[in-house]
Design a protein around this motif. Structure first.
Motif, PDB file in Angstrom:
ATOM      1  N   PHE A 157       0.880  -1.252  -0.168  1.00 39.83           N
ATOM      2  CA  PHE A 157      -0.020  -0.046   0.049  1.00 39.83           C
ATOM      3  C   PHE A 157       0.756   1.442  -0.158  1.00 39.83           C
ATOM      4  O   PHE A 157       0.525   2.180  -0.767  1.00 39.83           O
ATOM      5  CB  PHE A 157      -1.027  -0.050   1.132  1.00 39.83           C
ATOM      6  CG  PHE A 157      -1.718   1.246   1.404  1.00 39.83           C
ATOM      7  CD1 PHE A 157      -2.724   1.621   0.416  1.00 39.83           C
ATOM      8  CD2 PHE A 157      -1.374   2.122   2.365  1.00 39.83           C
ATOM      9  CE1 PHE A 157      -3.553   2.686   0.576  1.00 39.83           C
ATOM     10  CE2 PHE A 157      -2.234   3.229   2.363  1.00 39.83           C
ATOM     11  CZ  PHE A 157      -3.092   3.705   1.732  1.00 39.83           C
ATOM     12  N   SER A 161       0.610   4.429  -2.772  1.00 44.44           N
ATOM     13  CA  SER A 161       0.261   5.699  -2.081  1.00 44.44           C
ATOM     14  C   SER A 161       1.206   6.669  -2.486  1.00 44.44           C
ATOM     15  O   SER A 161       0.695   7.884  -2.953  1.00 44.44           O
ATOM     16  CB  SER A 161      -0.019   5.582  -0.553  1.00 44.44           C
ATOM     17  OG  SER A 161      -0.432   6.890  -0.122  1.00 44.44           O
ATOM     18  N   ASN A 162       2.447   6.505  -2.321  1.00 42.93           N
ATOM     19  CA  ASN A 162       3.454   7.519  -2.713  1.00 42.93           C
ATOM     20  C   ASN A 162       3.641   7.646  -4.089  1.00 42.93           C
ATOM     21  O   ASN A 162       3.719   8.862  -4.717  1.00 42.93           O
ATOM     22  CB  ASN A 162       4.601   6.816  -2.010  1.00 42.93           C
ATOM     23  CG  ASN A 162       4.709   7.007  -0.551  1.00 42.93           C
ATOM     24  OD1 ASN A 162       4.294   7.840   0.221  1.00 42.93           O
ATOM     25  ND2 ASN A 162       5.505   6.353   0.301  1.00 42.93           N
ATOM     26  N   ARG A 165       0.781   9.760  -6.178  1.00 45.61           N
ATOM     27  CA  ARG A 165       0.952  11.124  -5.710  1.00 45.61           C
ATOM     28  C   ARG A 165       1.796  11.894  -6.679  1.00 45.61           C
ATOM     29  O   ARG A 165       1.762  13.047  -6.995  1.00 45.61           O
ATOM     30  CB  ARG A 165       1.125  11.605  -4.471  1.00 45.61           C
ATOM     31  CG  ARG A 165       0.046  11.118  -3.396  1.00 45.61           C
ATOM     32  CD  ARG A 165       0.420  11.448  -2.082  1.00 45.61           C
ATOM     33  NE  ARG A 165      -0.863  10.920  -1.279  1.00 45.61           N
ATOM     34  CZ  ARG A 165      -1.876  11.505  -1.208  1.00 45.61           C
ATOM     35  NH1 ARG A 165      -2.211  12.759  -1.536  1.00 45.61           N
ATOM     36  NH2 ARG A 165      -2.704  10.821  -0.309  1.00 45.61           N
ATOM     37  N   ASP A 183      -9.117  11.309  -4.981  1.00 49.56           N
ATOM     38  CA  ASP A 183      -8.765  10.432  -3.796  1.00 49.56           C
ATOM     39  C   ASP A 183      -7.836   9.317  -3.935  1.00 49.56           C
ATOM     40  O   ASP A 183      -8.040   8.101  -4.093  1.00 49.56           O
ATOM     41  CB  ASP A 183     -10.327   9.432  -3.697  1.00 49.56           C
ATOM     42  CG  ASP A 183     -10.423   8.813  -2.142  1.00 49.56           C
ATOM     43  OD1 ASP A 183      -9.265   8.987  -1.710  1.00 49.56           O
ATOM     44  OD2 ASP A 183     -11.208   8.613  -1.667  1.00 49.56           O
ATOM     45  N   TYR A 184      -6.626   9.964  -3.631  1.00 50.30           N
ATOM     46  CA  TYR A 184      -5.177   8.945  -3.742  1.00 50.30           C
ATOM     47  C   TYR A 184      -5.493   7.826  -2.930  1.00 50.30           C
ATOM     48  O   TYR A 184      -4.977   6.547  -3.402  1.00 50.30           O
ATOM     49  CB  TYR A 184      -4.092   9.765  -3.456  1.00 50.30           C
ATOM     50  CG  TYR A 184      -3.973  10.891  -4.587  1.00 50.30           C
ATOM     51  CD1 TYR A 184      -3.155  10.399  -5.719  1.00 50.30           C
ATOM     52  CD2 TYR A 184      -3.823  11.988  -4.110  1.00 50.30           C
ATOM     53  CE1 TYR A 184      -2.776  11.463  -6.623  1.00 50.30           C
ATOM     54  CE2 TYR A 184      -3.610  13.131  -5.131  1.00 50.30           C
ATOM     55  CZ  TYR A 184      -3.115  12.827  -6.302  1.00 50.30           C
ATOM     56  OH  TYR A 184      -2.677  13.675  -7.342  1.00 50.30           O
ATOM     57  N   THR A 185      -5.921   7.849  -1.737  1.00 45.03           N
ATOM     58  CA  THR A 185      -6.036   6.900  -0.652  1.00 45.03           C
ATOM     59  C   THR A 185      -6.985   5.579  -1.324  1.00 45.03           C
ATOM     60  O   THR A 185      -6.442   4.351  -1.331  1.00 45.03           O
ATOM     61  CB  THR A 185      -6.473   7.213   0.789  1.00 45.03           C
ATOM     62  OG1 THR A 185      -5.705   8.456   1.294  1.00 45.03           O
ATOM     63  CG2 THR A 185      -6.608   6.058   1.788  1.00 45.03           C
ATOM     64  N   ALA A 188      -5.048   4.084  -4.108  1.00 48.46           N
ATOM     65  CA  ALA A 188      -3.974   3.191  -3.663  1.00 48.46           C
ATOM     66  C   ALA A 188      -4.356   1.937  -2.973  1.00 48.46           C
ATOM     67  O   ALA A 188      -3.807   0.829  -3.134  1.00 48.46           O
ATOM     68  CB  ALA A 188      -3.141   3.924  -2.953  1.00 48.46           C
ATOM     69  N   ARG A 189      -5.400   1.973  -2.092  1.00 47.27           N
ATOM     70  CA  ARG A 189      -5.940   0.891  -1.665  1.00 47.27           C
ATOM     71  C   ARG A 189      -6.669   0.097  -2.666  1.00 47.27           C
ATOM     72  O   ARG A 189      -6.315  -1.408  -2.606  1.00 47.27           O
ATOM     73  CB  ARG A 189      -7.134   1.508  -0.547  1.00 47.27           C
ATOM     74  CG  ARG A 189      -7.788   0.345  -0.012  1.00 47.27           C
ATOM     75  CD  ARG A 189      -6.849  -0.539   1.039  1.00 47.27           C
ATOM     76  NE  ARG A 189      -6.296   0.099   1.883  1.00 47.27           N
ATOM     77  CZ  ARG A 189      -5.355  -0.193   2.821  1.00 47.27           C
ATOM     78  NH1 ARG A 189      -4.796  -1.202   2.703  1.00 47.27           N
ATOM     79  NH2 ARG A 189      -4.754   0.654   3.921  1.00 47.27           N
TER      80      ARG A 189
END
Length: 231
Positions: A157, A161-162, A165, A183-185, A188-189
């Protein structure tokens, strides 16, 4: 394509990761046959180790996820929170570019998953190893996934996430000026979840191939165990 520019360090990590997955093939004392003192639990672990080694060898190459329909990651449908961005993300060109970025990030993320899978194989509880060896074409992988899937996803994860972005923002900035509402989170999830499933699908495919023709492994212990447990 984005993955064509990946650093050669990926290949070096791939080699090291694959090498780390190989179990020591030391000859135990008192081995009078190819099986000797090796038991069925050892057979399951050898099967999973070889399957994982082969799967990661494919996945950790540039394009390892994207170039294979079995493991390719896709962009979630609901990735933007504002109408303009959501419309942009629905276009094939943008979705395709971000999908490539996701799959390239997955290569680095899978590198994080390698030691997790190895540790899980070593610590796997095998209440009925014979049943696993006699099971379906992906029986061992299914057992491994039950044990390790959550840890694999959590390990990957942060990479998604990084990476998102930087990669996704760069792609979108050339198309829209407003970059809020991403909604990056959530992306990424979703990507980590997809990648985790892809890893175990890839391992399962290799397990099925080994079971179909164990002699091609060149491992007499694994070959004897697999052939001997066929009922």
């Amino acid at each position: 394509m984005i993955h064509a520019s990946l650093s050669p360090q990926i290949s070096r990590r791939r080699i090291l990761g694959a090498a780390a997955l190989v179990l020591p093939v030391a000859v135990l004392g008192g081995c009078a046959t190819p099986l000797g003192s090796y038991g069925v639990e050892e057979g399951v672990r050898r099967l999973l180790t070889l399957s994982s080694q082969r799967a990661f060898d494919r996945l950790l190459r540039p394009g390892g996820f994207y170039d294979d329909q079995l493991t390719r990651l896709t962009l979630p449908e609901t990735a933007g929170q504002n109408n303009v961005l959501a419309a942009v993300l629905r276009t094939n060109a943008v979705r395709g570019r971000i999908a490539m970025a996701l799959n390239d990030i997955a290569v680095d993320a899978a590198d994080r998953a390698t030691p997790i899978v190895l540790d899980s194989i070593r610590g796997l509880t095998l209440a009925d190893a014979v049943a696993v060896l006699r099971g379906g074409p992906t029986a061992a992988t299914d057992l491994l996934a039950q044990s390790a899937r959550g840890a694999v996803i959590e390990a990957m994860f942060p990479e998604f996430s990084n990476g998102l972005r930087s990669d996704a923002t760069e792609i979108l900035s050339a198309i829209v000026t407003a970059q809020t509402g991403i909604d990056y989170t959530a992306i990424a999830r979703s990507a980590a979840d997809q990648a985790g499933n892809a890893i175990f699908r890839a391992i399962g495919r290799e397990e099925a191939a080994i079971r179909a023709d164990p002699r091609r492994t060149g491992d007499p212990v694994l070959t004897a165990l697999l052939l001997g447990t066929r009922g």
